[in-house]
Design an enzyme around this catalytic site. Structure first.
Site, short mmCIF file in Angstrom:
data_model
loop_
_atom_site.label_atom_id
_atom_site.label_comp_id
_atom_site.label_asym_id
_atom_site.label_seq_id
_atom_site.Cartn_x
_atom_site.Cartn_y
_atom_site.Cartn_z
N ASP A 125 -64.14 -38.54 13.89
CA ASP A 125 -63.18 -37.80 14.76
C ASP A 125 -63.19 -36.17 14.69
O ASP A 125 -62.36 -35.64 15.25
CB ASP A 125 -61.80 -38.45 14.83
CG ASP A 125 -60.83 -37.89 13.59
OD1 ASP A 125 -61.21 -37.69 12.56
OD2 ASP A 125 -59.77 -37.60 13.94
N GLU A 126 -63.93 -35.72 13.63
CA GLU A 126 -63.86 -34.38 13.53
C GLU A 126 -65.29 -33.53 13.24
O GLU A 126 -66.16 -34.26 12.91
CB GLU A 126 -63.13 -34.10 12.24
CG GLU A 126 -61.56 -33.89 12.21
CD GLU A 126 -61.28 -33.59 10.73
OE1 GLU A 126 -61.54 -32.40 10.22
OE2 GLU A 126 -60.83 -34.44 9.99
MG MG Z 1 -58.23 -36.11 13.78
#
Ligand code: MG
Length: 365
Positions: free
Chosen positions: A110-111
Protein backbone atom coordinates in the site's frame (compact mmCIF):
# COMPACT_ATOMS: atom_id res chain seq x y z
CA UNK A 1 27.54 11.17 -4.93
CA UNK A 2 29.11 14.56 -5.46
CA UNK A 3 28.00 14.88 -9.05
CA UNK A 4 24.40 14.64 -7.80
CA UNK A 5 24.58 18.20 -6.54
CA UNK A 6 24.58 19.49 -10.10
CA UNK A 7 21.40 17.55 -10.96
CA UNK A 8 18.10 19.36 -11.15
CA UNK A 9 15.89 19.18 -8.08
CA UNK A 10 14.10 15.85 -8.04
CA UNK A 11 10.36 15.49 -7.58
CA UNK A 12 9.50 12.52 -5.40
CA UNK A 13 5.99 11.49 -4.38
CA UNK A 14 5.32 9.01 -1.59
CA UNK A 15 1.84 7.54 -1.86
CA UNK A 16 0.42 5.72 1.15
CA UNK A 17 -3.04 4.16 1.36
CA UNK A 18 -4.98 5.07 4.51
CA UNK A 19 -5.51 2.17 6.93
CA UNK A 20 -5.25 -0.04 3.88
CA UNK A 21 -6.44 -3.53 4.87
CA UNK A 22 -9.07 -2.14 7.23
CA UNK A 23 -10.36 0.29 4.60
CA UNK A 24 -10.68 -2.52 2.03
CA UNK A 25 -12.74 -4.52 4.53
CA UNK A 26 -14.97 -1.55 5.32
CA UNK A 27 -15.37 -0.90 1.60
CA UNK A 28 -16.49 -4.45 0.92
CA UNK A 29 -18.71 -4.88 3.97
CA UNK A 30 -20.97 -1.91 4.72
CA UNK A 31 -21.70 -3.28 8.20
CA UNK A 32 -18.09 -2.59 9.16
CA UNK A 33 -18.16 1.07 8.14
CA UNK A 34 -17.82 3.62 10.90
CA UNK A 35 -16.85 0.88 13.35
CA UNK A 36 -13.60 0.04 15.10
CA UNK A 37 -12.20 -2.95 13.23
CA UNK A 38 -8.91 -4.79 13.28
CA UNK A 39 -7.73 -6.97 10.44
CA UNK A 40 -6.04 -9.99 11.98
CA UNK A 41 -6.74 -12.91 14.23
CA UNK A 42 -8.55 -12.53 17.55
CA UNK A 43 -6.96 -15.70 18.94
CA UNK A 44 -4.74 -15.60 22.01
CA UNK A 45 -1.57 -15.15 20.00
CA UNK A 46 -3.11 -13.05 17.22
CA UNK A 47 -1.70 -9.71 16.14
CA UNK A 48 -3.43 -6.71 14.60
CA UNK A 49 -2.33 -6.36 10.96
CA UNK A 50 -4.27 -3.13 10.42
CA UNK A 51 -6.70 -1.01 12.40
CA UNK A 52 -9.47 1.25 11.12
CA UNK A 53 -9.34 4.91 12.11
CA UNK A 54 -12.27 4.28 14.48
CA UNK A 55 -10.12 1.68 16.27
CA UNK A 56 -7.04 3.89 16.29
CA UNK A 57 -8.93 6.40 18.45
CA UNK A 58 -8.75 3.76 21.18
CA UNK A 59 -5.01 3.37 20.74
CA UNK A 60 -5.26 0.22 18.63
CA UNK A 61 -2.52 0.00 16.03
CA UNK A 62 -0.86 -2.52 13.74
CA UNK A 63 1.56 -5.04 15.26
CA UNK A 64 -0.31 -4.83 18.57
CA UNK A 65 -1.24 -8.17 20.18
CA UNK A 66 -4.93 -8.80 19.60
CA UNK A 67 -5.46 -9.33 23.32
CA UNK A 68 -4.13 -5.85 24.10
CA UNK A 69 -6.23 -4.37 21.29
CA UNK A 70 -9.39 -5.96 22.63
CA UNK A 71 -8.64 -4.60 26.10
CA UNK A 72 -8.16 -1.08 24.76
CA UNK A 73 -11.27 -1.29 22.62
CA UNK A 74 -13.84 -3.82 23.90
CA UNK A 75 -16.11 -3.32 20.86
CA UNK A 76 -13.30 -4.05 18.44
CA UNK A 77 -14.41 -6.25 15.52
CA UNK A 78 -11.78 -8.67 14.23
CA UNK A 79 -11.84 -9.41 10.51
CA UNK A 80 -9.72 -12.14 8.95
CA UNK A 81 -7.31 -10.82 6.31
CA UNK A 82 -7.92 -11.41 2.58
CA UNK A 83 -4.50 -10.94 1.09
CA UNK A 84 -5.53 -11.91 -2.42
CA UNK A 85 -7.93 -8.95 -2.43
CA UNK A 86 -5.26 -6.57 -1.03
CA UNK A 87 -2.82 -7.73 -3.70
CA UNK A 88 -5.38 -7.11 -6.42
CA UNK A 89 -6.02 -3.57 -5.13
CA UNK A 90 -2.27 -3.03 -4.89
CA UNK A 91 -1.96 -4.00 -8.54
CA UNK A 92 -4.67 -1.48 -9.42
CA UNK A 93 -2.86 1.37 -7.69
CA UNK A 94 0.46 0.41 -9.28
CA UNK A 95 -1.17 0.55 -12.69
CA UNK A 96 -2.27 4.09 -11.86
CA UNK A 97 1.28 5.01 -10.79
CA UNK A 98 2.61 3.56 -14.05
CA UNK A 99 0.53 6.04 -16.03
CA UNK A 100 2.77 8.73 -14.56
CA UNK A 101 6.22 7.23 -14.25
CA UNK A 102 8.08 3.97 -14.64
CA UNK A 103 10.17 4.90 -11.58
CA UNK A 104 8.00 3.24 -8.93
CA UNK A 105 9.50 1.69 -5.81
CA UNK A 106 6.90 -0.15 -3.74
CA UNK A 107 7.61 -0.35 0.00
CA UNK A 108 4.68 -2.66 0.63
CA UNK A 109 1.31 -3.44 -0.90
CA UNK A 110 0.00 0.00 0.00
CA UNK A 111 2.97 2.36 -0.23
CA UNK A 112 5.35 3.42 -2.95
CA UNK A 113 7.84 6.07 -3.91
CA UNK A 114 7.43 7.62 -7.34
CA UNK A 115 10.08 9.71 -9.06
CA UNK A 116 8.07 12.11 -11.21
CA UNK A 117 10.90 14.49 -12.10
CA UNK A 118 10.49 13.29 -15.68
CA UNK A 119 6.99 11.94 -16.04
CA UNK A 120 4.89 10.47 -18.79
CA UNK A 121 2.29 13.23 -18.56
CA UNK A 122 4.81 16.03 -18.92
CA UNK A 123 3.38 17.63 -15.79
CA UNK A 124 5.51 20.22 -14.01
CA UNK A 125 3.89 20.32 -10.59
CA UNK A 126 4.41 17.21 -8.53
CA UNK A 127 1.63 18.06 -6.08
CA UNK A 128 -0.82 18.16 -9.00
CA UNK A 129 0.37 14.70 -9.99
CA UNK A 130 -0.23 13.53 -6.43
CA UNK A 131 -3.74 15.03 -6.46
CA UNK A 132 -4.54 13.29 -9.74
CA UNK A 133 -3.18 9.96 -8.57
CA UNK A 134 -5.16 10.13 -5.34
CA UNK A 135 -8.33 11.02 -7.24
CA UNK A 136 -7.81 8.10 -9.62
CA UNK A 137 -7.14 5.72 -6.75
CA UNK A 138 -10.41 6.86 -5.18
CA UNK A 139 -12.26 6.49 -8.47
CA UNK A 140 -10.87 3.04 -9.30
CA UNK A 141 -10.70 1.44 -5.84
CA UNK A 142 -13.05 3.55 -3.72
CA UNK A 143 -10.24 4.00 -1.21
CA UNK A 144 -8.41 7.00 0.21
CA UNK A 145 -4.70 7.57 -0.17
CA UNK A 146 -2.42 10.22 1.26
CA UNK A 147 0.69 11.60 -0.38
CA UNK A 148 3.89 13.39 0.48
CA UNK A 149 5.70 15.44 -2.11
CA UNK A 150 9.29 16.53 -1.76
CA UNK A 151 12.74 16.60 -3.32
CA UNK A 152 13.90 13.30 -1.84
CA UNK A 153 12.57 10.02 -0.53
CA UNK A 154 13.07 10.73 3.16
CA UNK A 155 11.12 13.99 3.12
CA UNK A 156 8.41 12.65 0.78
CA UNK A 157 7.87 9.81 3.23
CA UNK A 158 7.71 12.19 6.19
CA UNK A 159 5.34 14.49 4.28
CA UNK A 160 2.78 11.78 3.50
CA UNK A 161 2.00 11.54 7.22
CA UNK A 162 1.42 15.27 7.72
CA UNK A 163 -2.13 15.48 6.38
CA UNK A 164 -3.22 11.88 6.78
CA UNK A 165 -5.88 10.60 6.23
CA UNK A 166 -6.94 11.55 2.70
CA UNK A 167 -4.55 14.48 2.44
CA UNK A 168 -1.22 15.49 1.04
CA UNK A 169 1.63 17.80 1.96
CA UNK A 170 4.62 19.32 0.24
CA UNK A 171 8.04 19.86 1.75
CA UNK A 172 10.02 22.24 -0.47
CA UNK A 173 13.82 22.54 -0.65
CA UNK A 174 13.41 25.83 1.20
CA UNK A 175 11.43 24.27 4.06
CA UNK A 176 13.19 20.91 4.23
CA UNK A 177 16.07 21.72 6.59
CA UNK A 178 13.87 23.55 9.12
CA UNK A 179 11.29 20.77 8.99
CA UNK A 180 13.92 18.19 9.86
CA UNK A 181 15.44 20.29 12.64
CA UNK A 182 12.11 20.48 14.44
CA UNK A 183 11.33 16.78 14.01
CA UNK A 184 11.49 14.44 17.02
CA UNK A 185 14.08 11.75 16.41
CA UNK A 186 11.62 8.90 17.00
CA UNK A 187 9.54 10.20 14.09
CA UNK A 188 12.41 9.88 11.61
CA UNK A 189 11.84 7.25 8.94
CA UNK A 190 14.78 4.87 9.18
CA UNK A 191 15.33 5.45 12.90
CA UNK A 192 13.80 2.51 14.73
CA UNK A 193 13.01 2.43 18.45
CA UNK A 194 16.39 0.91 19.38
CA UNK A 195 18.36 3.50 17.40
CA UNK A 196 16.22 6.31 18.78
CA UNK A 197 17.02 5.09 22.28
CA UNK A 198 20.75 5.06 21.56
CA UNK A 199 20.53 8.53 20.04
CA UNK A 200 18.81 9.77 23.18
CA UNK A 201 21.79 8.56 25.20
CA UNK A 202 23.99 10.88 23.12
CA UNK A 203 21.62 13.77 23.71
CA UNK A 204 19.99 13.53 20.29
CA UNK A 205 16.27 14.25 20.73
CA UNK A 206 15.52 16.25 17.57
CA UNK A 207 16.76 16.78 14.05
CA UNK A 208 18.63 19.85 15.24
CA UNK A 209 20.50 17.71 17.80
CA UNK A 210 21.33 15.21 15.08
CA UNK A 211 22.60 18.01 12.83
CA UNK A 212 24.97 19.18 15.56
CA UNK A 213 26.87 15.86 15.43
CA UNK A 214 29.81 15.44 13.09
CA UNK A 215 29.91 12.84 10.34
CA UNK A 216 32.80 11.16 12.14
CA UNK A 217 30.75 10.92 15.34
CA UNK A 218 27.74 9.44 13.54
CA UNK A 219 29.91 6.93 11.66
CA UNK A 220 31.65 5.92 14.86
CA UNK A 221 28.40 5.30 16.73
CA UNK A 222 26.00 4.26 13.96
CA UNK A 223 28.31 2.64 11.43
CA UNK A 224 27.05 2.47 7.89
CA UNK A 225 23.91 4.39 8.81
CA UNK A 226 26.05 7.34 9.93
CA UNK A 227 26.26 9.06 6.53
CA UNK A 228 22.51 8.57 5.99
CA UNK A 229 21.74 10.21 9.35
CA UNK A 230 24.21 13.00 8.62
CA UNK A 231 22.42 13.67 5.33
CA UNK A 232 18.81 13.52 6.51
CA UNK A 233 19.63 15.83 9.44
CA UNK A 234 20.22 18.41 6.69
CA UNK A 235 17.25 17.39 4.58
CA UNK A 236 19.58 15.58 2.16
CA UNK A 237 18.82 12.09 0.90
CA UNK A 238 20.29 11.02 -2.41
CA UNK A 239 18.86 7.51 -2.49
CA UNK A 240 17.29 6.83 -5.86
CA UNK A 241 13.80 5.57 -6.44
CA UNK A 242 14.56 2.02 -7.52
CA UNK A 243 11.92 0.33 -9.65
CA UNK A 244 11.32 -3.25 -8.57
CA UNK A 245 11.87 -4.56 -12.06
CA UNK A 246 13.78 -3.58 -15.12
CA UNK A 247 11.68 -1.49 -17.39
CA UNK A 248 10.66 -3.12 -20.63
CA UNK A 249 8.68 -0.34 -22.23
CA UNK A 250 7.82 3.35 -22.15
CA UNK A 251 4.24 4.21 -22.98
CA UNK A 252 1.65 6.95 -22.89
CA UNK A 253 -2.07 6.80 -23.50
CA UNK A 254 -5.05 9.09 -23.45
CA UNK A 255 -8.77 8.57 -23.06
CA UNK A 256 -10.80 11.05 -25.09
CA UNK A 257 -13.66 13.16 -23.87
CA UNK A 258 -15.58 12.15 -27.00
CA UNK A 259 -14.98 8.92 -28.88
CA UNK A 260 -13.21 9.34 -32.22
CA UNK A 261 -14.37 7.91 -35.54
CA UNK A 262 -12.24 9.97 -37.93
CA UNK A 263 -8.74 8.77 -38.91
CA UNK A 264 -7.27 12.28 -39.16
CA UNK A 265 -8.53 13.15 -35.69
CA UNK A 266 -7.12 9.92 -34.32
CA UNK A 267 -3.78 10.62 -35.99
CA UNK A 268 -3.72 14.07 -34.43
CA UNK A 269 -4.11 12.42 -31.02
CA UNK A 270 -1.10 10.21 -31.65
CA UNK A 271 1.27 13.16 -31.79
CA UNK A 272 1.16 14.23 -28.13
CA UNK A 273 1.47 10.57 -27.11
CA UNK A 274 4.54 10.01 -29.29
CA UNK A 275 5.99 13.25 -27.99
CA UNK A 276 5.52 12.25 -24.37
CA UNK A 277 7.17 8.92 -24.96
CA UNK A 278 10.03 10.48 -26.88
CA UNK A 279 10.58 13.26 -24.31
CA UNK A 280 10.87 10.67 -21.58
CA UNK A 281 13.21 8.42 -23.58
CA UNK A 282 15.44 11.34 -24.47
CA UNK A 283 15.69 12.45 -20.87
CA UNK A 284 16.55 8.92 -19.75
CA UNK A 285 18.87 8.06 -22.62
CA UNK A 286 16.58 5.24 -23.73
CA UNK A 287 16.06 4.09 -27.29
CA UNK A 288 13.51 1.59 -28.58
CA UNK A 289 13.08 -0.52 -31.67
CA UNK A 290 9.44 -1.55 -31.30
CA UNK A 291 6.48 0.78 -31.39
CA UNK A 292 3.04 -0.45 -30.36
CA UNK A 293 -0.23 1.35 -30.85
CA UNK A 294 -3.11 0.43 -28.59
CA UNK A 295 -6.66 1.16 -29.68
CA UNK A 296 -9.47 0.82 -27.17
CA UNK A 297 -12.97 1.00 -28.61
CA UNK A 298 -16.17 2.37 -27.14
CA UNK A 299 -17.20 -1.15 -26.08
CA UNK A 300 -13.87 -1.48 -24.18
CA UNK A 301 -12.51 -4.13 -26.52
CA UNK A 302 -9.03 -3.29 -27.67
CA UNK A 303 -6.52 -4.00 -30.40
CA UNK A 304 -2.74 -3.54 -30.48
CA UNK A 305 -0.52 -3.26 -33.54
CA UNK A 306 3.28 -3.34 -33.39
CA UNK A 307 6.20 -2.76 -35.67
CA UNK A 308 9.84 -3.50 -34.93
CA UNK A 309 12.73 -1.80 -36.73
CA UNK A 310 16.30 -3.02 -37.05
CA UNK A 311 17.66 0.06 -35.28
CA UNK A 312 16.10 2.25 -32.58
CA UNK A 313 13.78 5.06 -33.63
CA UNK A 314 15.88 8.20 -34.05
CA UNK A 315 13.32 10.91 -33.38
CA UNK A 316 9.70 11.63 -32.59
CA UNK A 317 8.77 11.94 -36.28
CA UNK A 318 9.81 8.33 -36.90
CA UNK A 319 7.78 7.10 -33.95
CA UNK A 320 4.81 9.13 -35.15
CA UNK A 321 5.08 7.84 -38.73
CA UNK A 322 5.21 4.25 -37.55
CA UNK A 323 2.30 4.84 -35.16
CA UNK A 324 0.16 6.41 -37.89
CA UNK A 325 0.89 3.53 -40.25
CA UNK A 326 -0.12 1.06 -37.56
CA UNK A 327 -3.30 2.97 -36.81
CA UNK A 328 -4.22 2.98 -40.50
CA UNK A 329 -4.22 -0.83 -40.48
CA UNK A 330 -7.28 -0.86 -38.19
CA UNK A 331 -9.17 1.79 -40.16
CA UNK A 332 -12.11 1.98 -40.69
CA UNK A 333 -12.49 1.54 -36.93
CA UNK A 334 -14.87 -1.24 -36.01
CA UNK A 335 -16.25 1.02 -33.29
CA UNK A 336 -15.60 4.60 -32.13
CA UNK A 337 -12.21 4.89 -30.42
CA UNK A 338 -12.19 5.92 -26.78
CA UNK A 339 -8.47 5.58 -26.05
CA UNK A 340 -5.19 5.51 -27.91
CA UNK A 341 -1.80 4.49 -26.58
CA UNK A 342 1.73 4.59 -27.96
CA UNK A 343 4.41 2.41 -26.40
CA UNK A 344 8.07 1.99 -27.21
CA UNK A 345 9.72 -1.32 -26.31
CA UNK A 346 12.72 -3.47 -27.24
CA UNK A 347 14.56 -0.80 -25.32
CA UNK A 348 18.21 0.03 -25.62
CA UNK A 349 20.47 2.42 -23.78
CA UNK A 350 21.03 3.45 -20.20
CA UNK A 351 17.47 2.89 -19.04
CA UNK A 352 16.95 -0.59 -20.37
CA UNK A 353 18.35 -4.08 -20.46
CA UNK A 354 20.53 -5.88 -17.97
CA UNK A 355 21.29 -4.99 -14.40
CA UNK A 356 24.58 -3.38 -15.33
CA UNK A 357 22.73 -0.93 -17.53
CA UNK A 358 20.14 -0.45 -14.83
CA UNK A 359 22.93 0.64 -12.51
CA UNK A 360 24.00 3.20 -15.06
CA UNK A 361 20.48 4.55 -15.11
CA UNK A 362 20.62 5.00 -11.36
CA UNK A 363 23.81 7.01 -11.64
CA UNK A 364 22.59 9.20 -14.43
CA UNK A 365 19.49 10.20 -12.52
MG1 MG B 1 -0.68 2.87 4.56
Amino acid sequence: MNNMSSSPVRKIVHVDMDAFYASVEQRDNPELRGKPIAVGGSAARGVVAAASYEARKFGVHSAMPSVTAKRKCPDLIFVPPRFDIYKAVSQQIREIFAEYTPLIEPLSLDEAYLDVTENLKGMEIASEIALEIRAKIKQVTGLNASAGISYNKFLAKMASDLNKPNGQAVITPKNGPAFVEALRINKFHGVGPATAERMRKYGIETGADLKSKSLAFLQEHFGKSGPYFYGIARGIDERQVKPDRIRKSVGAEDTFIEDIIDLDLANAELRPLAEKVWRYCEAQGIGGKTVTVKIKYSDFTQATRSRTEAIPFANVAEILDASSALLATVYPFKRPVRLLGVTLSSLTGAGAGNTHQQAQLDLEL
